[in-house]
Design a protein around this motif. Structure first.
Motif, mmCIF file in Angstrom:
data_model
loop_
_atom_site.group_PDB
_atom_site.id
_atom_site.type_symbol
_atom_site.label_atom_id
_atom_site.label_comp_id
_atom_site.label_asym_id
_atom_site.label_seq_id
_atom_site.Cartn_x
_atom_site.Cartn_y
_atom_site.Cartn_z
ATOM 1 N N GLU A 200 62.279 7.969 84.916
ATOM 2 C CA GLU A 200 62.930 7.369 83.750
ATOM 3 C C GLU A 200 61.913 6.703 82.820
ATOM 4 O O GLU A 200 62.067 6.728 81.590
ATOM 5 N N ASN A 201 60.863 6.124 83.393
ATOM 6 C CA ASN A 201 59.850 5.444 82.579
ATOM 7 C C ASN A 201 59.011 6.407 81.742
ATOM 8 O O ASN A 201 58.351 5.990 80.775
ATOM 9 N N HIS A 202 59.007 7.686 82.116
ATOM 10 C CA HIS A 202 58.218 8.672 81.380
ATOM 11 C C HIS A 202 59.051 9.481 80.396
ATOM 12 O O HIS A 202 58.518 10.377 79.736
ATOM 13 N N ARG A 203 60.322 9.183 80.283
ATOM 14 C CA ARG A 203 61.155 9.903 79.316
ATOM 15 C C ARG A 203 60.688 9.585 77.894
ATOM 16 O O ARG A 203 60.381 8.452 77.561
ATOM 17 N N LEU A 204 60.676 10.613 77.060
ATOM 18 C CA LEU A 204 60.273 10.457 75.672
ATOM 19 C C LEU A 204 61.508 10.500 74.779
ATOM 20 O O LEU A 204 62.356 11.384 74.927
ATOM 21 N N VAL A 205 61.583 9.564 73.856
ATOM 22 C CA VAL A 205 62.724 9.488 72.939
ATOM 23 C C VAL A 205 62.200 9.590 71.512
ATOM 24 O O VAL A 205 61.343 8.798 71.100
ATOM 25 N N PRO A 206 62.680 10.565 70.747
ATOM 26 C CA PRO A 206 62.186 10.703 69.373
ATOM 27 C C PRO A 206 62.607 9.530 68.489
ATOM 28 O O PRO A 206 63.677 8.949 68.679
ATOM 29 N N THR A 207 61.752 9.205 67.531
ATOM 30 C CA THR A 207 62.041 8.108 66.609
ATOM 31 C C THR A 207 62.649 8.596 65.304
ATOM 32 O O THR A 207 63.182 7.794 64.541
ATOM 33 N N GLN A 208 62.521 9.905 65.048
ATOM 34 C CA GLN A 208 63.028 10.519 63.814
ATOM 35 C C GLN A 208 62.301 9.996 62.565
ATOM 36 O O GLN A 208 62.828 10.078 61.454
ATOM 37 N N LYS A 209 61.072 9.471 62.735
ATOM 38 C CA LYS A 209 60.329 8.917 61.599
ATOM 39 C C LYS A 209 59.413 9.942 60.930
ATOM 40 O O LYS A 209 58.762 9.635 59.935
ATOM 41 N N ILE A 210 59.332 11.143 61.528
ATOM 42 C CA ILE A 210 58.507 12.208 60.959
ATOM 43 C C ILE A 210 59.423 13.392 60.656
ATOM 44 O O ILE A 210 60.310 13.719 61.451
ATOM 45 N N ASP A 211 59.206 14.055 59.559
ATOM 46 C CA ASP A 211 60.022 15.206 59.171
ATOM 47 C C ASP A 211 59.596 16.419 59.994
ATOM 48 O O ASP A 211 58.512 16.964 59.795
ATOM 49 N N ASP A 310 63.280 21.038 76.206
ATOM 50 C CA ASP A 310 64.357 20.851 75.236
ATOM 51 C C ASP A 310 63.777 20.306 73.933
ATOM 52 O O ASP A 310 62.713 19.679 73.909
ATOM 53 N N TYR A 311 64.479 20.536 72.840
ATOM 54 C CA TYR A 311 63.933 20.200 71.531
ATOM 55 C C TYR A 311 63.889 18.697 71.286
ATOM 56 O O TYR A 311 63.084 18.220 70.476
ATOM 57 N N LYS A 312 64.724 17.933 71.960
ATOM 58 C CA LYS A 312 64.645 16.479 71.829
ATOM 59 C C LYS A 312 63.307 15.970 72.361
ATOM 60 O O LYS A 312 62.612 15.172 71.705
ATOM 61 N N THR A 313 62.928 16.445 73.555
ATOM 62 C CA THR A 313 61.639 16.048 74.124
ATOM 63 C C THR A 313 60.486 16.627 73.327
ATOM 64 O O THR A 313 59.467 15.966 73.115
ATOM 65 N N ALA A 314 60.645 17.879 72.854
ATOM 66 C CA ALA A 314 59.598 18.497 72.037
ATOM 67 C C ALA A 314 59.367 17.689 70.759
ATOM 68 O O ALA A 314 58.228 17.465 70.347
ATOM 69 N N ARG A 315 60.440 17.245 70.133
ATOM 70 C CA ARG A 315 60.310 16.434 68.928
ATOM 71 C C ARG A 315 59.552 15.142 69.223
ATOM 72 O O ARG A 315 58.665 14.728 68.464
#
Length: 331
Positions: A200-211, A310-315
């Motif tokens: 869980e500590n290594h999960r990446l969450v996108p910030t949506q701050k980059i296009d 998945d694209y969420k992690t890729a982002r």
């Protein structure tokens, strides 16, 4: 359409899933009853006949199997001194709709916050008994299931325990105690990996701050988002001409396995950006033993589970590397 498809049934290969630490969990429960509320054709109960218990009890929605008739997705009668050991039905609301099964399944989905029958089944099992062992899709690890705090351990199985499907699975063991994720163990086959908190500590969450846009036909950054059966062709970012794929015909708005991505990177730094993405991806795969990536059907030829990014992690990966190179690094 077969009855097995309608009911979401798959049949296990004897006890190939019953690894030593899972066997010890069953013994430690001190149960005198092995209870399968989704007993099917009885393969699982028969495979456990060597266990030192007094009684085996099965329930099933299909009357032709000969068990006590019960819809265990609605309610499971509790039994004294019992441990549930089962392989519940797997079918998502999306798959049910695609297979034209949504109408008979709606009664379950409409009564639950979950969109897969196995998650609904887990809720019913944990309501009925303190101790539960279930063979479920490996996607459970990345699910939003709210009962995870009752887990004792999760075991990813790279050996397929089924005769009739290649769905990647894991074995989940629950007891009655709520725990922090630091106290829940994650195994891959016989190997202990880490506490669930590490993942869980290594999960990446996108910030949506980059296009960043995925599945753009003229995007410059290519992503092979799934491992091939050949270990030489795994998930990676690259220039599109370096990945063997028909980009003009293959990219659709719904594409999940290959993508062309548009993100602003100076041409003279694109190679550096790609190298940094792939290095960060490999580091993430290594430190989490691949478990942070979605499982994909079947294994590679070396026996290792195939994975999908998945694209969420890729982002989130793209954002992180972009931020490192262009906001904290040398421009």
């Amino acid at each position: 359409m077969s009855k097995k498809t309608v009911l979401g049934q798959f049949y296990t290969k004897e006890n190939s899933w019953l690894l030593q630490h899972i066997y010890e969990f069953i013994l430690q429960s001190q149960a005198t009853v092995i209870y399968d509320p989704f007993a099917g054709n009885g393969h699982l109960l028969k495979a456990l006949s060597f266990l030192p218990v007094l009684t085996f009890v099965g329930l099933d929605i299909d009357p032709s199997n000969g068990w006590t008739l019960n819809d265990s997705l609605q309610q499971i009668p509790p039994l004294k001194d019992a441990i549930i050991i089962t392989n519940p039905p797997y079918i998502s609301s999306y798959s049910a709709a695609r297979k034209h099964l949504l109408s008979p399944m709606n009664q379950y989905f409409e009564a639950s916050e979950y969109n897969d029958l196995y998650l609904i089944a887990l809720d019913k099992m944990l309501e009925a008994q303190d101790d539960v062992v279930a063979i479920v899709p490996e996607s459970f690890i990345n699910s939003n299931y709210k009962g995870k705090n009752r887990l004792r351990m999760i075991t990813i199985l790279e050996i397929n325990p089924f005769h009739d499907t290649d769905v990647p699975v894991c074995v989940v063991c629950f007891d009655k105690h709520n725990k922090s994720f630091e106290d829940i163990k994650v195994f891959k086959n016989e190997q202990y990996l880490f506490p669930l908190a590490t993942l869980e500590n290594h999960r990446l969450v996108p910030t949506q701050k980059i296009d960043i846009s995925f599945n753009v036909v003229d995007g410059w950054l290519a992503l092979r988002a799934v491992d091939s059966t050949n270990p030489l062709f795994q998930i990676r970012f690259d220039h599109k001409e370096c990945i063997d794929y028909d980009w003009q015909k293959g990219i659709k708005i719904s594409s999940r396995l290959f993508s062309l991505i548009e993100v602003s990177v100076p041409i003279h730094r694109q190679d550096e950006f790609i190298d940094a993405l792939n290095q960060r991806l490999q580091d993430l795969r290594c430190i989490t033993f691949d478990t942070i990536l979605s499982p994909f059907k079947g294994n590679m030829k070396n026996g290792v589970r195939r994975r999908r990014l998945d694209y969420k992690t890729a982002r989130a990966l793209i954002e992180e590397v972009h931020n490192t190179l262009f906001h904290h690094g040398v421009q």
